[in-house]
Design an enzyme around this catalytic site. Structure first.
Site, PDB file in Angstrom:
ATOM      1  CD  GLU A  98      -3.074   0.878   0.224  1.00 41.31           C
ATOM      2  OE1 GLU A  98      -2.434   1.628  -0.538  1.00 41.31           O
ATOM      3  OE2 GLU A  98      -4.295   0.976   0.363  1.00 41.31           O
ATOM      4  CG  ASP A  99      -1.078   4.809  -1.305  1.00 36.58           C
ATOM      5  OD1 ASP A  99      -1.753   4.119  -0.502  1.00 36.58           O
ATOM      6  OD2 ASP A  99      -1.597   5.638  -2.086  1.00 36.58           O
ATOM      7  CG  ASP A 102      -5.836   8.457   6.604  1.00 35.13           C
ATOM      8  OD1 ASP A 102      -5.279   8.978   7.564  1.00 35.13           O
ATOM      9  OD2 ASP A 102      -6.776   9.008   5.978  1.00 35.13           O
ATOM     10  CG  PHE A 151      -4.001  15.058   2.041  1.00 30.26           C
ATOM     11  CD1 PHE A 151      -4.970  14.131   2.398  1.00 30.26           C
ATOM     12  CD2 PHE A 151      -3.554  15.090   0.727  1.00 30.26           C
ATOM     13  CE1 PHE A 151      -5.499  13.250   1.456  1.00 30.26           C
ATOM     14  CE2 PHE A 151      -4.078  14.216  -0.229  1.00 30.26           C
ATOM     15  CZ  PHE A 151      -5.056  13.302   0.139  1.00 30.26           C
ATOM     16  CG  ASP A 158      -4.644  10.486  -5.645  1.00 34.63           C
ATOM     17  OD1 ASP A 158      -4.521   9.658  -4.730  1.00 34.63           O
ATOM     18  OD2 ASP A 158      -5.753  10.849  -6.093  1.00 34.63           O
ATOM     19  NE  ARG A 164      -2.949   8.372  -8.838  1.00 37.66           N
ATOM     20  CZ  ARG A 164      -3.537   7.927  -7.723  1.00 37.66           C
ATOM     21  NH1 ARG A 164      -2.798   7.533  -6.710  1.00 37.66           N
ATOM     22  NH2 ARG A 164      -4.844   7.873  -7.620  1.00 37.66           N
TER      23      ARG A 164
END
Ligand code: IMP
Ligand code: MG
Length: 178
Positions: A98-99, A102, A151, A158, A164
């Site tokens: 995963e990036d 959260d 964020f 993105d 990205r």
């Protein structure tokens, strides 16, 4: 620096070092075993491309896409499979890539789906972790960087499908997403 960014959080060199650290740990942990790395589209694409090339063992890769934020920056908790894996994972060792984790809602849902398909094991690797935002408990096996509640964008991440391609990881200016 891109005009929509507040500051750079991680440089190319920091990311590169971290990805190589993760690659060698994962290579050791899975040495002599079958490993299928499952990248979560689209955010994990850049990280995954670097990570697999920082590994010294044989791996196969596949991808899944889940619905997430859309154009807003808040998680809805509603997660849907937009693209499923190409092949069965029964009896395989799966490493989800995963990036960022959260609230944990997407990963929690994904774990349930993949575990139900009878893999030998399922583990989690994420480039970034925002533990202060967690709504459900998720046990992360491999984490690049733990970050505060802000964020971020770039290196695959993105906001509204932008940024990205930025090679570094940045904190987005609040005025862009508020
Ligand atoms: P979760 O379900 O709330 O854990 O959300 C996970 C997904 O939300 C990630 O895969 C990202 O696509 C997106 N996301 C969460 N935080 C950020 C961020 O700071 N920047 C960009 N995308 C984010
Ligand atoms: Mg994502």
């Amino acid at each position: 620096m891109h005009p929509d960014m507040e500051k750079m959080l991680f440089t190319r060199a920091e990311i590169d070092t971290k990805v190589h650290e993760l690659g060698s740990i994962i290579s050791k942990d899975y040495a002599g075993q079958d490993l299928l790395m499952v990248g979560i589209l689209k955010g994990a694409v850049v990280f995954m491309a670097d990570l697999i090339r920082a590994m010294s063992i044989d791996v196969s890769i596949d991808f899944m896409a889940l619905s997430s934020y859309g154009v807003s920056s808040e998680s809805t908790g509603v997660v849907r499979i937009l693209k499923d894996l190409d092949k069965s994972i029964a009896g395989r060792n799966v490493l989800i890539v995963e990036d960022i984790i959260d609230t944990g809602l997407s990963m929690n849902y994904l774990l349930k789906i993949l575990t139900a398909r009878n893999p030998d094991s399922v583990h989690i690797c994420t480039m970034l972790d925002k533990p202060s935002r967690r709504q459900v408990n998720v046990s992360v096996d491999y984490n690049g960087f733990t970050i505060a509640d802000q964020f971020v964008a770039g290196y695959g991440l993105d906001y509204s499908e932008n940024y990205r391609n930025l090679p570094e990881i940045y904190v987005l200016k609040e005025e862009i997403y508020k």
